[in-house]
Write an enzyme that holds these catalytic residues in place. Structure first.
Site, PDB file in Angstrom:
ATOM      1  N   GLU A  70     -21.578  52.454  34.776  1.00  0.00           N
ATOM      2  CA  GLU A  70     -21.397  51.021  35.047  1.00  0.00           C
ATOM      3  C   GLU A  70     -22.731  50.345  35.332  1.00  0.00           C
ATOM      4  O   GLU A  70     -22.926  49.170  35.047  1.00  0.00           O
ATOM      5  CB  GLU A  70     -20.438  50.801  36.225  1.00  0.00           C
ATOM      6  N   PHE A 132      -5.292  54.324  45.975  1.00  0.00           N
ATOM      7  CA  PHE A 132      -6.221  55.115  45.167  1.00  0.00           C
ATOM      8  C   PHE A 132      -7.194  54.187  44.428  1.00  0.00           C
ATOM      9  O   PHE A 132      -6.768  53.223  43.785  1.00  0.00           O
ATOM     10  CB  PHE A 132      -5.447  55.963  44.152  1.00  0.00           C
ATOM     11  N   GLN A 133      -8.465  54.472  44.570  1.00  0.00           N
ATOM     12  CA  GLN A 133      -9.540  53.689  43.938  1.00  0.00           C
ATOM     13  C   GLN A 133      -9.558  52.229  44.352  1.00  0.00           C
ATOM     14  O   GLN A 133      -9.942  51.356  43.587  1.00  0.00           O
ATOM     15  CB  GLN A 133      -9.486  53.813  42.404  1.00  0.00           C
ATOM     16  N   LYS A 182      -4.434  44.873  38.995  1.00  0.00           N
ATOM     17  CA  LYS A 182      -3.846  45.434  37.777  1.00  0.00           C
ATOM     18  C   LYS A 182      -2.588  44.683  37.334  1.00  0.00           C
ATOM     19  O   LYS A 182      -2.420  44.381  36.145  1.00  0.00           O
ATOM     20  CB  LYS A 182      -3.521  46.915  38.006  1.00  0.00           C
ATOM     21  N   MET A 490     -46.129  54.383  41.743  1.00  0.00           N
ATOM     22  CA  MET A 490     -46.387  53.303  42.693  1.00  0.00           C
ATOM     23  C   MET A 490     -46.316  53.809  44.126  1.00  0.00           C
ATOM     24  O   MET A 490     -47.081  53.374  44.985  1.00  0.00           O
ATOM     25  CB  MET A 490     -45.381  52.168  42.479  1.00  0.00           C
TER      26      MET A 490
HETATM   27  C1  LIG Z   1     -33.661  52.252  42.846  1.00  0.00           C
HETATM   28  C2  LIG Z   1     -35.002  52.326  43.456  1.00  0.00           C
HETATM   29  N1  LIG Z   1     -35.331  53.360  44.238  1.00  0.00           N
HETATM   30  C3  LIG Z   1     -36.571  53.444  44.796  1.00  0.00           C
HETATM   31  C4  LIG Z   1     -37.498  52.472  44.558  1.00  0.00           C
HETATM   32  C5  LIG Z   1     -38.878  52.558  45.201  1.00  0.00           C
HETATM   33  N2  LIG Z   1     -39.923  52.680  44.185  1.00  0.00           N
HETATM   34  C6  LIG Z   1     -40.644  51.635  43.734  1.00  0.00           C
HETATM   35  S1  LIG Z   1     -41.741  52.054  42.572  1.00  0.00           S
HETATM   36  C7  LIG Z   1     -41.290  53.671  42.635  1.00  0.00           C
HETATM   37  C8  LIG Z   1     -41.956  54.680  41.777  1.00  0.00           C
HETATM   38  C9  LIG Z   1     -41.598  54.543  40.363  1.00  0.00           C
HETATM   39  O1  LIG Z   1     -42.067  55.654  39.667  1.00  0.00           O
HETATM   40  P1  LIG Z   1     -42.006  55.723  38.100  1.00  0.00           P
HETATM   41  O2  LIG Z   1     -40.682  55.302  37.620  1.00  0.00           O
HETATM   42  O3  LIG Z   1     -42.473  57.061  37.655  1.00  0.00           O
HETATM   43  O4  LIG Z   1     -43.040  54.599  37.660  1.00  0.00           O
HETATM   44  P2  LIG Z   1     -44.613  54.503  37.915  1.00  0.00           P
HETATM   45  O5  LIG Z   1     -44.814  53.801  39.226  1.00  0.00           O
HETATM   46  O6  LIG Z   1     -45.145  55.885  37.925  1.00  0.00           O
HETATM   47  O7  LIG Z   1     -45.100  53.687  36.780  1.00  0.00           O
HETATM   48  C10 LIG Z   1     -40.285  53.861  43.578  1.00  0.00           C
HETATM   49  C11 LIG Z   1     -39.690  55.161  43.916  1.00  0.00           C
HETATM   50  C12 LIG Z   1     -37.103  51.394  43.745  1.00  0.00           C
HETATM   51  N3  LIG Z   1     -37.923  50.376  43.477  1.00  0.00           N
HETATM   52  N4  LIG Z   1     -35.870  51.358  43.188  1.00  0.00           N
END
Ligand SMILES: Cc1ncc(C[n+]2csc(CCOP(=O)(O)OP(=O)(O)O)c2C)c(N)n1
Lengths: 578, 161
Positions: A70, A132-133, A182, A490
């Site tokens: 989803e 349920f659900q 539903k 990041m």
């Molecule tokens: C759903 C979610 N979980 C955690 C984060 C925190 N977060 C921001 S950037 C990042 C790292 C992303 O790593 P990657 O996808 O390898 O991209 P890169 O920064 O290496 O380009 C994280 C964990 C987020 N933004 N969204």
């Protein structure tokens, strides 16, 4: 292999749909969606929406794309909406289906994206019994929807759908949820589509206060160092031409926020880039030394202002926005102009004259030359910035680019140059990993003739990778780029700079071989580890008519610069050693 | 700017969930609720909520603007900016052995409150007035031992036309 063709709401179809029949709630829903001009819906079935899916079965007018999660469905609907300007639609079942949408709803809400979200619910007689659900999805999503409906009577359904589209797509846009029990989807009633909309208490302001417009013009006249901060509101209002005209008439240097990218051509000399945490040197300096700051469809997010006391300290602030609640929310605003950004700019443009900004422009132009975006390229490693630049060059800046969240997102914002609105699709407000790839699928569905490039990190790619199936099955020709640095880049950057190199849980060892993963789904996979391979692989991807995933193995230790640390003002930039 | 008490009147569409929408908006945006009352209004299908909150002018402006974003909100007025009538009702059950009753009744009468129930060991007092009056009544009854207290929250209206 099925192909999805988009059905126009032609006259014949319209007459057929408007026929007064006694039909089920599900059929009413489909007819209403078609009458709203919906040409593609993303969804996932389940018990509570079985009547709806039964009505979809064999309906020749209705395009439905079955995602594998989803979350994929709602991000795809979001990408469709952002790239087309139309309302995106998705369907999910009750309980777990509905709750799987929550991240996507919040993403759309934060970035003001018009969505209509249809969820099924348990029988109305069972609501409140922990059936349920069962999940109280209207309750769960109240803080992240513009509005929501729990349908209690099938007679209200067509009116609700009509209202939902109206609310989602007017004023400050946003997601609207319709929860359909539903039994309501099974009940029959006479279909009556009423085009009238009358929602008491909902009248978005379109035209601004004339006096405030006069004050804005006067402020421009008096300013020595004016600057424009253009946000996503410019793109959403379709006001890019009006903005360009405004800038051409006034000669005011212009900054585009992350979501404002594409709202103003980056080829224009007066463009200063993006502001904030990873903004350009010149944009941030300009904000700090301007004497008039005109925010246009921008909400002064903290990633833009950084430390709010100390933001634009010398500036008188004017704010053009369709949402009155944004004016004065974060920064004190001297000149509020509430109204549709396009309409406000049209009014302003009637009388706008050149500002006295020659010296200021010169100062900024010098700054742009002295402190451009740059990185240390080398021939041993593949640099992520190089990959983005290469994609920009070969696509001549004409692709629709979606990104996920992380370093690659910032590099894409910095190194891919956009000249058209609705070509840059990224999760700004919520910063949702897993967004970029499904959003690209939605964007491609909405723009079958354009090149769609999805730029992802190796972390985020794994959050909705299952949607590779959709690309393969329907031959959706998205070019899927993985900027693979083997870490949560990041987060690694923050741990390096702010947490003293204490790298905690950022190692992505154990990631799949992305090439094999793509192939497992039936999508072509390619890999590149140096510049030569990168160019070759990218060319091959461009020459391949269907979907392709390219795994670019890049330098792990690369950081995004400039960078402003939290708690600093935006001119306190770390520039890196490049 | 200093934070002061404000009484906000909100006219809403009487849809299911509207109270939740408004109340949760206050919670999530960090606005405080001193009291909240809801009931039918003069018009069929519309309810009126009275919320008492504390904040400075900037906060008040945000509250009002955010409230207007709720689709079912029709009108928001800070009625404390005008001459207004503000009333609250409280029921207070106090310990009252028969011997002490005359004394309590004396207090109650001075406040133009009323006794609405008498039990073997307690009496129930009803007081109507602005919040300060209700507070004062409660304070005066405390020494006798308040068994139970329930307050309605504020209902309010601007004076005149
Ligand atoms: C759903 C979610 N979980 C955690 C984060 C925190 N977060 C921001 S950037 C990042 C790292 C992303 O790593 P990657 O996808 O390898 O991209 P890169 O920064 O290496 O380009 C994280 C964990 C987020 N933004 N969204």
């Amino acid at each position: 292999m099925s192909t999805l063709t988009l059905k126009a709401t032609n006259k014949e179809l319209y007459t057929k749909l408007m026929q007064p029949d006694v039909i089920t709630g599900s059929e009413i829903l489909l007819r209403s969606l078609l009458l709203e001009g919906v040409d593609c819906v993303f969804g996932y079935p389940g018990g509570a929406v079985l009547y709806i899916y039964d009505a979809i079965h064999g309906n020749p007018d209705f395009n439905h794309l079955l995602t594998r999660h989803e979350q994929g469905a709602i991000h795809a609907a979001d990408g469709y909406a952002r790239s087309t300007g139309k309302v995106g639609v998705c369907i999910a079942t009750s309980g777990p289906g509905a709750t799987n949408l929550v991240t996507g709803i919040a993403t759309a809400y934060m970035d003001s994206v018009p969505l209509v979200i249809i969820t099924g619910n348990v029988m109305s007689t069972a609501i409140g019994t922990d059936a349920f659900q069962e999940a109280d999805i209207t309750g769960i999503t109240m803080p992240i929807t513009k509005h929501s409906y729990l349908v209690r009577d099938v007679k209200d359904l067509s009116k609700i759908v009509h209202e939902a589209f109206h609310i989602a797509s007017t004023g400050r846009k946003g997601p609207v949820l319709i929860d359909i029990p539903k039994d309501i989807s099974a009940h029959k009633t006479e279909f009556n589509y009423d085009n009238q909309i009358n929602i008491r208490g909902y009248n978005p302001t379109v035209l601004p206060n004339k006096l405030q417009v006069e004050r804005l013009l006067k402020a421009i006249d008096e300013a020595k160092k004016p600057v424009i901060l253009a946000g996503g509101g410019v793109v959403y209002a379709g006001a890019q031409e009006e903005l360009l005209e405004f800038v051409s008439k006034t000669n005011i240097p212009t900054i585009t926020t992350l979501l404002g990218i594409g709202g103003f051509p980056s080829s224009n000399d007066l463009w200063l880039g993006m502001p904030g945490m990873h903004g350009t040197y010149t944009a941030n300096k300009a904000l700090q030394s301007c004497d008039l700051l005109i925010g246009i469809g921008a909400r002064f997010d903290d990633r833009v202002t950084m430390k709010v006391d100390g933001f634009a300290p010398n500036a008188k602030i004017a704010h053009i926005d369709v949402d009155p609640a944004e004016v004065g929310k974060v920064v004190e605003t001297a000149i509020p102009c509430v109204g549709d950004v396009k309409k406000v700019l049209e009014l302003v443009n009637q009388k706008a004259k050149a500002a006295q900004s020659e010296a200021w422009i010169q100062e900024l132009q010098m700054m742009k030359k002295e402190f451009p975006l740059k990185y240390k390229d080398d021939n041993k490693h593949l640099k992520p910035q190089y990959v983005i630049e290469m994609i920009h060059k070969t696509t001549e800046g004409e692709a629709i680019v979606t990104t996920d969240v992380g370093q690659h997102q910032m590099w894409a914002a910095q190194y891919y140059k956009f000249n058209h609105p609705r070509s840059w699709i990224t999760s700004g407000g919520l910063g949702t990993m897993g967004f970029g790839f499904p959003a690209a699928i939605g964007a491609q569905m909405g723009n079958p003739d354009r090149l769609v490039v999805s730029i992802n990190g190796d972390g985020g790619m794994q959050m909705c990778a299952q949607e590779l199936a959709i690309c393969a099955i329907h031959n959706i020709p998205v070019k899927i780029v993985v900027i693979n640095n083997q870490v949560l880049g990041m987060v690694r950057q923050w741990q390096e700079i702010i947490y003293d190199n204490r790298y905690s849980h950022i190692d992505l060892s154990g990631s799949p071989d992305f090439v094999k993963l793509a192939e497992a789904y039936g999508v072509k996979g390619l890999r590149a580890t140096n510049k030569e391979e990168a160019q070759k692989a990218w060319q091959e991807a461009m020459d391949t008519p269907g979907p392709v995933l390219i795994d670019f193995i890049v330098e792990k230790h690369e950081n995004v610069y400039p960078m402003v640390k939290q708690g600093s003002t935006i001119d306190e930039m770390l520039m890196g050693d490049s | 700017m200093n934070a002061t008490k404000h009484t906000i009147s909100i006219l809403v569409n009487n849809q299911p969930g509207v109270l939740q929408r408004v109340a949760s908006l206050f919670g999530r945006r960090g606005f405080n609720i001193e009291s909240i009352t809801v009931g039918k209004s003069e018009e069929e299908g519309l309810s009126r909520m009275i919320i008492v909150t504390i904040g400075d002018d900037q906060k008040l402006e945000q509250i009002s603007k955010q409230l207007y974003k709720v689709i079912d909100v029709i009108k928001v007025i800070d009625i404390s900016a005008n001459p207004m009538v503000e009333r609250e009702l409280a029921l207070i059950k106090v310990n009252a052995e028969p011997s002490i009753r005359p004394e309590i009744i004396g207090v109650v009468e001075t406040f133009r409150a009323t006794i609405v129930d008498i039990g073997p060991k307690s009496i129930m007092v009803q007081v109507v007035g602005d919040s300060d009056k209700v507070k004062a009544m409660v304070e005066l009854l405390k020494p006798y031992g308040v068994i139970q207290l329930t307050r309605t929250g504020v209902a309010a209206m601007i004076r005149g036309v």
